[in-house]
Write an enzyme that holds these catalytic residues in place. Structure first.
Site, short mmCIF file in Angstrom:
data_model
loop_
_atom_site.label_atom_id
_atom_site.label_comp_id
_atom_site.label_asym_id
_atom_site.label_seq_id
_atom_site.Cartn_x
_atom_site.Cartn_y
_atom_site.Cartn_z
N THR A 1 0.86 -1.18 0.00
CA THR A 1 0.00 0.00 0.00
C THR A 1 0.90 1.23 0.00
OG1 THR A 1 -1.72 -1.18 1.21
CG2 THR A 1 -1.86 1.21 1.18
N LYS B 1 -7.16 0.71 -3.67
CA LYS B 1 -6.77 0.40 -2.30
C LYS B 1 -6.67 1.67 -1.46
CE LYS B 1 -5.34 -1.79 1.35
NZ LYS B 1 -4.11 -2.58 1.45
N TYR C 1 -8.91 5.21 2.47
CA TYR C 1 -9.35 6.56 2.83
C TYR C 1 -10.71 6.47 3.52
CZ TYR C 1 -11.40 11.14 2.54
OH TYR C 1 -12.04 12.30 2.87
#
Length: 296
Positions: A97, A172, A177
């Site tokens: 990520t 992602k 978020y």
């Protein structure tokens, strides 16, 4: 068809993923800075490697899942990185990520060196990783997706091709978020209820039975902070990182994210309040403290 896979990053998510690949019969060559994690892969049927070069040897696929942008850059593009050791045509599945622009920049450099890449981060929890029930969000060509799908299915029960290169990591970041902002929303709601004199168990019961509450309140909060457990399934420090990624992407896309900007300020308070390494649901404790609510 059995594959030879170089697996870089055997942490909370990567370790179980690599183990599932090994148990499926693939030859998994794993490397990690923590020798105990490499030993765990070896116990699951993988091969322990002391370097990225060794992990890349004879591999047709390389998987990376690492904490931050700089770690991914170093592992893939560094002086002793994958770009130096992988054979032309090797498929790189970058599953960390990180910032989407970082992912795309890495992909361009790998492609220029004759390698293929998909951005394919995973969703869900460490428990899902151990059970082989992750969700994969993959970005890249259809051809590469078809090539990678059997590998994804070794550790995921839902595998989605989001579109072109970059769409997997964007999805992602967008997902994270929403997740991180929801942490703040739930904490604000429960703090307001307590400030009004409503007992937390009563407020939770209402929220669990309304549309508004069918989010964090039904998943993380009851089993973590409300149960007195703030050991990190996902720490506030990484919540800050993921929210930062979402705001950066929103800025790049010209999308206003007002709540996200406010939430980032709250996540940023965690280190000063001694909570950076606590579970994200400890955001409730931060809000309660700011509201002047004394501990029970």
């Amino acid at each position: 068809m059995k594959r030879t896979i170089g697996f870089i990053g055997l942490g909370t998510m990567g370790g179980p993923m690599a183990a599932h690949l090994a148990k499926a019969g693939h030859h998994v060559q794993g490397v990690d800075l923590d020798p105990a994690k490499v030993a765990a892969l070896e116990a699951a049927g993988g091969t322990a490697c002391a370097s990225i070069a060794a992990a890349c040897a004879n591999a047709d696929t390389i998987i990376t899942i690492l904490p931050r942008d700089q770690h991914v850059r170093e592992a893939l593009l560094g002086a002793d990185g994958v770009i130096r050791h992988a054979a032309p045509g090797t498929l790189v599945l970058e599953m960390s990520t990180i910032l989407p622009r970082t992912s795309l920049d890495i992909a361009q450099q790998l492609q220029a060196a004759g390698l293929r890449m998909m951005d394919a981060p995973v969703g869900r929890t460490p428990a899902d990783a151990r059970a082989g029930r992750l969700l994969v969000m993959a970005g890249g060509s259809q051809e590469d997706f078809v090539d990678a799908q059997p590998l994804f299915e070794c550790f995921a029960d839902k595998v989605l091709h989001m579109g072109a290169l970059g769409t997997g990591i964007q999805m992602k970041v967008i997902n994270n978020y929403m997740s991180m902002v929801s942490m703040v929303l739930t904490s604000e709601t429960l703090t307001m209820a307590k400030k009004a004199g409503i007992a937390t168990p009563a407020a939770v019961e209402v929220l669990q039975n309304t549309v508004a509450g069918r989010g964090q309140i039904n998943t993380n909060f009851p089993k973590k902070v409300l149960a007195g457990d703030i050991t990190p399934d996902f720490p506030l420090s990484l919540g800050y990182k993921d929210l930062s990624l979402g705001l950066a992407l929103g800025h790049e896309l010209g999308t206003p994210l007002f709540l996200g900007a406010s939430a980032l300020e709250l996540f940023g308070m965690a280190p000063a309040m001694g909570r950076a390494d606590q579970d994200c649901t400890a955001m409730l404790l931060i809000l309660e403290q700011l509201a002047g609510i004394k501990k029970d």
